[in-house]
Enzyme design. Structure first.
Site, PDB file in Angstrom:
ATOM      1  N   ALA A   1      -1.747   6.382   1.275  1.00 52.89           N
ATOM      2  CA  ALA A   1      -2.392   5.810   2.454  1.00 52.89           C
ATOM      3  C   ALA A   1      -2.567   6.851   3.556  1.00 52.89           C
ATOM      4  O   ALA A   1      -3.605   6.904   4.219  1.00 52.89           O
ATOM      5  CB  ALA A   1      -1.581   4.626   2.972  1.00 52.89           C
TER       6      ALA A   1
ATOM      7  N   VAL B   1       0.865  -1.173   0.000  1.00 56.78           N
ATOM      8  CA  VAL B   1       0.000   0.000   0.000  1.00 56.78           C
ATOM      9  C   VAL B   1       0.907   1.230   0.000  1.00 56.78           C
ATOM     10  O   VAL B   1       1.803   1.345   0.838  1.00 56.78           O
ATOM     11  CB  VAL B   1      -0.894  -0.008   1.263  1.00 56.78           C
ATOM     12  CG1 VAL B   1      -1.667   1.285   1.388  1.00 56.78           C
ATOM     13  CG2 VAL B   1      -1.841  -1.208   1.236  1.00 56.78           C
ATOM     14  N   CYS B   2       0.699   2.140  -0.946  1.00 56.04           N
ATOM     15  CA  CYS B   2       1.551   3.330  -1.045  1.00 56.04           C
ATOM     16  C   CYS B   2       1.398   4.207   0.201  1.00 56.04           C
ATOM     17  O   CYS B   2       0.281   4.598   0.552  1.00 56.04           O
ATOM     18  CB  CYS B   2       1.188   4.143  -2.279  1.00 56.04           C
ATOM     19  SG  CYS B   2       1.963   5.771  -2.269  1.00 56.04           S
ATOM     20  N   ILE B   3       2.523   4.556   0.798  1.00 54.85           N
ATOM     21  CA  ILE B   3       2.463   5.293   2.064  1.00 54.85           C
ATOM     22  C   ILE B   3       1.873   6.693   1.897  1.00 54.85           C
ATOM     23  O   ILE B   3       1.041   7.120   2.707  1.00 54.85           O
ATOM     24  CB  ILE B   3       3.846   5.351   2.753  1.00 54.85           C
ATOM     25  CG1 ILE B   3       3.726   6.003   4.139  1.00 54.85           C
ATOM     26  CG2 ILE B   3       4.883   6.083   1.914  1.00 54.85           C
ATOM     27  CD1 ILE B   3       4.901   5.761   5.037  1.00 54.85           C
TER      28      ILE B   3
END
Lengths: 102, 137, 130
Positions: C82, C77-79
């Site tokens: 996110a 999940v892209c930080i």
């Protein structure tokens, strides 16, 4: 070298399918998925655009998405081939790159 | 010849800025991706050409104006911004409506050169066909 | 062949995560590898463990978690995406002073570099979005 293009939007909602058609090269494939499957039907406002390109580019449509929307195979434009998810994978392998027209 | 291990990455921008977040988050990928020393190009077609217009001012909507970031791409060695002529024309735009975006060419005594290259639809198709990885936004 | 997968829309509103899931399953069944799936834009919302879909509906997050466990898929999940959308793991929650985290089992939060790396290391990059 060829490209698998995927179009997931209804051609009656966005320009994605037409834009895709305007950028494909001979030998490419266009796979219609999700709401994009509405572009595979005969007798619609975009049928001519699809049929006109079908000579140089192969059109496919994702069967599960067709069925979900209640579109019978008899309504499809001639030459449009129905594939399942395994067929989708096969097309991605067969072509050198994939381009999603999101 | 391409250096071994270097892939051609094309970022395809087809959406207008601000109405959705795609344009901004695409730019964030480009900035991070620049560190990977790949052969990077950006394509702007359809509503994506609106991302590059001048005089964007987001004060009134309270959203970050990210259009100045395009002018910084040259510092990240991202200097191939291809804009489709037909997409501009369909929207009543010309090259003059776009921001000036330049980079310094290290192979030419750091001469300042334009990053934006206006190309035809046919040339855009050729560009797309010449890539290893296509990221669509 | 190695496939890299990007999911760039959230669950339930868009079909993208369903199509991606069905594609990944078919790819693995055909003997291909899917080392990583990268969740970007609203796609990060697939990674919350707090969704409670109706019992007669699919549970998109659980499906991904199970598929990943079974086949060793790295669900990233892209930080940056996110953080905007409130998807946090324990470390991030602590670091940002939040009182809870919500990342689901089998998902991890990491940077956009993981997306580029996936593009470099796989044979085909497939994007599913809207």
């Amino acid at each position: 070298m060829s490209t698998l293009h995927t179009v997931n939007k209804s051609p009656f909602a966005t320009q994605s399918l037409l834009s895709c058609i305007n950028h494909v090269k001979d030998g490419d494939a266009i796979l219609l998925i999700e709401d994009g499957v509405y572009g595979a039907a005969a007798g619609t406002g975009v049928s001519d655009a699809v049929a006109g390109k079908a000579g140089s580019v192969k059109f496919y449509v994702l069967g599960p998405d067709l069925e979900a929307r209640g579109i019978p195979a008899t309504r499809l434009l001639e030459g449009v081939e129905v594939v399942d998810y395994a067929g989708f994978v096969g097309l991605a392998v067969e072509h050198d790159r994939a381009q999603a027209w999101l | 010849m391409m250096e071994e291990g270097v892939k051609k990455f094309l970022y395809v921008n087809r959406k207008a800025p601000y109405g959705t977040i795609y344009a901004l988050e695409a730019l964030e990928v480009v900035l991070i991706g620049a560190a990977f020393d790949q052969d990077v190009s950006l394509a702007f077609l359809d509503d994506g050409v609106f991302q590059l217009t001048r005089d964007q001012n987001t004060d009134g909507v309270g959203v970050k104006n990210f259009s100045p970031t395009f002018r910084a791409l040259g510092d990240y060695d991202v200097n191939k911004l291809y804009v489709e002529r037909e997409s501009l024309e369909e929207r009543g735009l010309t090259a003059d409506d776009l921001q000036e975006i330049v980079y310094e060419d290290e192979d030419d005594d750091w001469a300042e050169k334009p990053s934006i290259r206006i190309i035809s639809r046919a040339e855009m198709a050729d560009l797309m066909h010449d890539q290893d990885v296509i990221l669509s936004f | 062949m190695k496939f890299g997968i990007v999911v760039s829309e959230g669950p339930y509103t868009h079909e993208a995560s369903d199509t991606a899931y069905n594609f990944v399953k078919a790819a693995i069944e055909a003997g291909h590898e899917v080392p990583r799936v990268f969740f970007y834009h609203d796609g990060v919302n697939v990674g919350t463990r707090l969704t409670v879909p109706p019992q007669d509906d699919r549970n998109i997050q659980v499906n991904w978690t199970n598929l990943a466990k079974e086949h060793g898929i790295d669900l990233v999940v892209c930080i940056a995406a996110a953080q905007r959308r409130g998807i946090l793991d324990e470390n991030e929650a602590k670091r940002q002073g939040k009182d809870a985290d919500n990342i689901a089992e089998g998902f991890r939060i990491s940077g956009l570099g993981q997306l580029i790396e996936m593009g470099i290391q796989t044979d085909r990059l497939m994007m599913f979005g809207d």
